[in-house]
Scaffold this active site. Structure first.
Site, PDB file in Angstrom:
ATOM      1  CE  LYS A 246     -98.313  31.157   9.426  1.00 12.46           C
ATOM      2  NZ  LYS A 246     -97.475  31.462  10.369  1.00 12.46           N
TER       3      LYS A 246
HETATM    4  C1  E4P Z   1     -95.165  29.120  10.707  1.00 15.03           C
HETATM    5  O1  E4P Z   1     -94.981  29.170  10.099  1.00 15.03           O
HETATM    6  C2  E4P Z   1     -94.630  30.008  12.479  1.00 15.03           C
HETATM    7  O2  E4P Z   1     -94.625  31.283  11.669  1.00 15.03           O
HETATM    8  C3  E4P Z   1     -93.761  29.459  13.005  1.00 15.03           C
HETATM    9  O3  E4P Z   1     -92.384  27.884  12.574  1.00 15.03           O
HETATM   10  C4  E4P Z   1     -93.784  29.255  14.532  1.00 15.03           C
HETATM   11  O4  E4P Z   1     -92.358  28.669  15.154  1.00 15.03           O
HETATM   12  P1  E4P Z   1     -92.149  29.303  16.376  1.00 15.03           P
HETATM   13  O5  E4P Z   1     -92.446  27.587  17.313  1.00 15.03           O
HETATM   14  O6  E4P Z   1     -90.996  28.726  16.797  1.00 15.03           O
HETATM   15  O7  E4P Z   1     -92.659  29.991  17.557  1.00 15.03           O
END
Ligand code: E4P
Length: 217
Positions: free
Chosen positions: A83
């Site tokens: 990522k």
């Molecule tokens: C995506 O892969 C992120 O880990 C995640 O969905 C972020 O979500 P949040 O806005 O609830 O932190």
């Protein structure tokens, strides 16, 4: 639509994987910071449990650093997806890792142009953050619709991974729009099982059966 768990919690993953509904996992530094233990060992354990794509996010911010860290993370398990945060450095790193056949999930996507650029450099996934757009009074799902359209127009193989999901309606909307993946916090997955009429219905079936058995006795 594939369903991923958005968590670093082994307990939650262990509870949901046996149901056969979990296709993969996404993590991020905020989620991993909540867990105790070596983050890389946790990622390895998640891969073993899930046997599907597991996104592990880099902490480096330069392209060279991201490439180095990405290679290290990818060496942990064949299921690891790197990522990378969106940006010029992230795009450079994505291009390099994709050339080495290391799959990349480009995260922190908030516009269709960002998604288009990530697809052009070979990202395996883009992660548009829906809930965080909703939080600032912008309809997050419009972004999913735009990205799905654009990728279809040009036959990009990059998968649209709906992220920052807050509730089951987001899951339904993502599925209706043809998103490839929806990553959900475990609490959202739990809420997908529930319907009061299911509970009431089962209770009634069992009561009716018992009543009939008692009458026959
Ligand atoms: C995506 O892969 C992120 O880990 C995640 O969905 C972020 O979500 P949040 O806005 O609830 O932190």
């Amino acid at each position: 639509m594939k369903l991923f768990l958005d968590t670093g919690s082994l307990k939650d993953i262990e509870a949901l994987v046996p149901l056969g509904i979990v296709d993969g996992v996404t993590t991020n530094p905020s989620l991993m910071a909540k867990e105790s233990g070596d983050p890389r060992q946790i990622i390895k354990r998640i891969c073993t449990l899930v046997q599907g794509p597991v996104s592990a996010e880099v902490l480096e911010t330069s392209a060279d650093g991201m490439i180095r860290e990405g290679r290290e993370l990818a060496a942990l398990d064949e299921h690891v997806v790197i990522k990378l945060p969106f940006g010029k450095e992230g795009l450079k790193a994505c291009r390099a890792l994709a050339a080495e056949k290391i799959p990349v999930n480009m995260t922190l996507i908030f516009s269709p142009t960002q998604a288009l650029l990530a697809a052009k450099v070979g990202a395996a996934y883009v992660s548009p953050f829906i809930g965080r757009l909703d939080d600032i009074a912008t309809e997050g799902m419009n972004l999913i619709e735009e990205i799905v359209d654009i990728f279809q127009n040009f036959g990009f193989t990059t998968e649209v991974l709906v992220a920052s999901v807050r509730h089951p309606v987001h899951v339904v909307q993502a599925a209706r729009l043809g998103a490839d993946v929806c990553t959900c916090p475990p609490a959202v997955v739990e809420s997908m099982f529930k319907h009061p009429l299911t509970d009431i219905g089962l209770e009634r079936f069992l009561k009716d059966w018992e009543k009939a058995q008692a009458a026959k006795a």
